[in-house]
Design an enzyme around this catalytic site. Sequence first.
Site: not given
Lengths: 306, 389
Positions: B294, B344
């Site tokens: 991430y 994202y």
Amino acid sequence: MTVDILGRAGQVRAAGECAPRSARDPVNQPMINNWVEALGDANPIYTSEAAARAAGHPGVVAPPAMIQVWTMAGLHGRRAADDPLQIMTALLDEAGFTSVVATNCEQTYHRYLRVGEHLRMTTALEDVTGPKRTALGDGWFVTTRNVWYSGEEPVAEMRFRVLKFAPGPAAAPAGADAVRPVVSRDTAFFWEGTAAGELRIQRCGACGTLRHPPGPMCPSCGADDPGYVLASGRGTVFSYVVHHHPPVPGRTVPFVVALVELEEGVRMLGGLVGVDPGEVRIGMAVEAALTRVDDGLTLPDWRPAR
Amino acid sequence: MTGIGGRAAVVGIGATEFSKDSRRSELKLAAQAVRAALADAGLRPADVDGLVTFTMDTNTEAAVARELGIPQLRFFSRIHYGGGAACATVQQAALAIAAGVAEVVVCYRAFNERSGHRFGQFSTALASAPTSSGVDASWSYPMGLGTPGAQVAMVARRYMHVTGATSEDFGRVAVADRRHAATNPKAFFYGRPITLAEHQASRWITEPLHLLDCCQESDGGVAVVVTSAERARDLAQPPVLVRAAAQGSGPDQFVMTSYYRDALTGLPEMGIVANQLWAQAGITAQDVDVAVLYDHFTPFVLMQLEELGFCPRGEARHFVADGGIEIDGRLPVNPHGGQLGEAYIHGMNGIAEGVRQVRGTAVNQVARVEHVLVTAGTGVPTSGLVLGR
Ligand SMILES: [Zn+2]
């Protein structure tokens, strides 16, 4: 700082009054006429012989508040090399305190001046204090005393104070659009504390563990009736950020937010004010600087330790 | 192998295009992503009996089921903590399948996070909620710290101080991600690599973070279909087993502002996830062939490399500088370009990339992939997956 401000100030103060500066023109009616017109001063003793005599003067007199006008250097005038304010200004410029603002001006008039008197003015350094932290930035207060003479007779005096300062970051807080905390029964003591000028740290009523941020139950012993202690207000920067983007309500960018490790051992976030963002370092000593936004909110800010 | 490891499989992935302005509702994005994932799996909406998403998602399970024509749901669940939810949605699905309460569960996330509500802005509403979250936020937002970038920057500054990492070390993560995205036609930054000099020259967001340390804000939707390992064998795609799925929340945990722990240089919640993942999958960090980490902000990629055990504490900068995270490096990281390069989508596009790497169909395919690690949002209570054959 390599510039010895206080040492030089002592020499200048010891030298006393500088050489007098002579007025370009004697006290004169045309200049008086311009001045009272510009300021809207209708008192006839400044313009009418009859009115002046009726008021007990021998003739027309000059408005006392005009005193600085008579010895102004003119559009292209320069201060003398031995002028104490000139010397201190140059010294403080060199030391980085490049901005100036006048903070005080007190004038004393010993008597009225009459048309035709020719004045001289001297300047002496009275006091230099600093460095001081101000809303504008860190700076030095320079106080001078001017005396105006007619012949050998002192006719007026002025105490004049300027702040020479290094422009700091805008002391960021906080206005009507400031972000307000959600206050719970567990955290009210903290915000009541800042409003009362106190920085409070939660302390477990049973085992004494200090804790920030506070909560309802002690993670160490399970007790649920905490009290608090007052923080000394001293700490060091554990980490910090300089915020540029995006905009934050109630703040002017760039501003510094610091994670402060209090000497009691807990950490606390707060704005770090009164410092150039480029000067902040981890480990820097800071002290609490509670910032009152309004009746409902006082923020736990920090500033470099004095 | 313990617990749920290997009993469920990801059998379908689907996504909308990734953009800065989707020009459609978030519900439409969700429905399109779910339909695409079902088509990939060779399943029909009527086969679905479970839906899982993030608490932050604005599309209810009922609304998504209605649009898809899913006639009945037997399982629906939501996970909290922003991007920390990503891998946990698959864990929810695997748990439901292992427990026999559902058979085909779709996990989805869809938003107009650029053209609509932007997460990167300062959210006063978040800080005024009459909840424990609002009280927590009251120790940072009123002090001017209330954007994700600023919240990460506070940790990053301390990490730099302790480890000697520099802004250039952060920048190398962005450069690698953008290099990978440059050859991924689905990536927003397809064909647009950056240099370290460009990273250094990009404007400050919150020092020490530059603009190019921060992921883009994106519009889009991603969905993944999960079913039992047995049923997976009969479907359209080669099954990708959920070898491990775990959540983690650490000591003195806050959301993005866990600033009161002894050290500020680790991500203990991710360590809790990692220990479970290795135990469930019966592997160690050294067995991971591809990592989808991430990457909403570059510093947390360095800290994850350490927390997950890919390198010793404080040495991630050397691992990255030595080319460790490149496609041909010791640990290829984010071959799709990550959230810094592709889009994202709150970590869900990373799960899809993990699936492609196991299938062998990724655009930047790594050779001989047995195990892919996928992690979810960092700085928050989080989750992770090990995907494999
Ligand atoms: Zn206790």
